[in-house]
Scaffold this active site. Sequence first.
Site, PDB file in Angstrom:
ATOM      1  N   GLU A 300       0.855  -1.187   0.000  1.00  0.00           N
ATOM      2  CA  GLU A 300       0.000   0.000   0.000  1.00  0.00           C
ATOM      3  C   GLU A 300       0.892   1.239   0.000  1.00  0.00           C
ATOM      4  OE1 GLU A 300      -3.443   1.756   3.014  1.00  0.00           O
ATOM      5  OE2 GLU A 300      -1.677   0.750   3.831  1.00  0.00           O
ATOM      6  N   LYS A 360      -9.790   0.386  -2.019  1.00  0.00           N
ATOM      7  CA  LYS A 360     -10.011   0.071  -0.605  1.00  0.00           C
ATOM      8  C   LYS A 360     -11.433   0.441  -0.195  1.00  0.00           C
ATOM      9  CE  LYS A 360      -7.559   0.660   3.813  1.00  0.00           C
ATOM     10  NZ  LYS A 360      -6.415   1.350   4.462  1.00  0.00           N
ATOM     11  N   CYS A 410      -4.318  -3.249   4.161  1.00  0.00           N
ATOM     12  CA  CYS A 410      -3.956  -2.752   5.488  1.00  0.00           C
ATOM     13  C   CYS A 410      -5.100  -2.903   6.496  1.00  0.00           C
ATOM     14  CB  CYS A 410      -3.485  -1.305   5.373  1.00  0.00           C
ATOM     15  SG  CYS A 410      -2.624  -0.675   6.836  1.00  0.00           S
TER      16      CYS A 410
END
Length: 552
Positions: A300, A360, A410
């Site tokens: 990321e 995301k 994440c």
Amino acid sequence: MTRDRTGVLWRALTAVLSGLLLFGSFPPRPYWFLAPIGLALLTLAVRRAERGRGAFGYGMLAGLGFFLPLLPWTGIYVGPVPWLALSTACAVYIGLFGVLARLVSALPLWPLWVALAWGTAEWGRSSFPFDGFPWGRVAFGQADGWYLPLAAYGGAPLIAFAVALTGTALAALIERLPVPSRVRTVLAPVVRFDTDPDATESEKDPTASGRRRVGIAAAAVTFVLVPLLGLALRPTLPGPMDGDSTLTVAAIQGSVPRLGLDFNAQRRAVLDNHVRRTEQLAEDVAAGRAPQPDVVIWPENSSDIDPLRNADAAALITGASEAVGAPILVGAVLVNGDRTTTNSVMVWNGADGPGERHDKKIIQPFGEYLPMRSFFRLFSEYADRAGYFVPGDGDGTVRAAGVEIGVATCYEVAFDRAFRDSMEAGAQLLTVPTNNATFGDSEMTYQQMAMSRVRAVEHGRALVVAATSGVSAIITADGAVAQQSELFVPAALVAELPLRTSTTPATRIGGTFELFSVILTAAAVVVALFRRRGSRSGHATDQVLPVSDSAG
């Protein structure tokens, strides 16, 4: 009155100790077995509370004892206010557990209901507000423990239930075992003993004594068998190379020029680091020192320069992909037309450029975006530094080298639903691209890697963690760490990993177990309230709740 205050003090200290034991069960420490002990102590404390508000207070103290040392990384670069506020908010849910536990512990089979109440409190914290904050769920401290195989059968909620049930069974066992009067006197402020060793034979109720012996046996069996069940299920997990075919994957850790919120102040340097380490891997492949990867995964934020808008960034990524001879999953920050941003993982295949991408979907409040920004600006100068990210949509997979790869970026890995979408879309391999540079050298990276290990077992898939500054890892479907990088050191982890199409029971049932647990807890609360109302109508005093004679 002095005795009452002494009892409150001892129960408060016990609650704090229970929270510290929960914290001690989390990585990088391998002391997973402390979790059921901590929950046993908390159960004893809240059952001894004389009022619901007392049980809430003990739960809050346990929560603060747990979350304050667990989450200091949230305030490393922004000061203590966010850390203290988040820890306190999370502790509220442990306080609510205290209230629920005290209430349902008046029922027969109370260790079962209290264990379900713990799972319900975790569900609440993982859902509300702002989509919840699942960090610190008990299951995420069990990656090295006996309970881990249970993830394949019910995910993180089943692990939490098993750990909690072990703890509540231990609490029931402590309450029911006959102890000498001297020990009884010392522990009485914390433990609600169900036996009186000084009672004469004529005073003893044979029926109650028989029920008590059954309760002791049930509690002891539960305390022993539940963790052993997890251990017994370990052979059912897939082997490291069990699968339908294989894919050679490389995880690139380029590292960053600096840590903290300004890790990407030299955004070109971060991108250059990942390009350079990929080109070094290409040299190793050409020299026969490393196998040829089919797919390369970057972390990321490996390109905080939008490669869809910046030709230089696009050229660098294209060159790296062509050099290594494989598509790259690039973690990039994309700038939208309305000036908001999207945290994306896109497939970049050499000169063909960008392909499929995962935007995301679960973004971090107070980090990637700030709810009620004008309000929180009054409390912290860092409010304006929170991002303007917007959530994406999609099925959570990208296709690279002909393989469906599930992506949880994440923060997403903490949420059960993240990889469920990927698995429904046919993911054969999982990856967690992450940027931990914003949290320095804290324990955060190890806590997050433990989540990834739980997810690998939950879905029966090999999993690749690619981190900007570490720790990157190759995790097999049984939760083992096959390879791991060091912190702050550029690295390339290359492994041949199995691809699988079969699914685990946990994948197939999804959130059913957790939903069932919440419903059962709600039903237990309703029954307990009716019983309590009946006791009051019978002129019972509103003191300590009655104790069931049955432990299990």
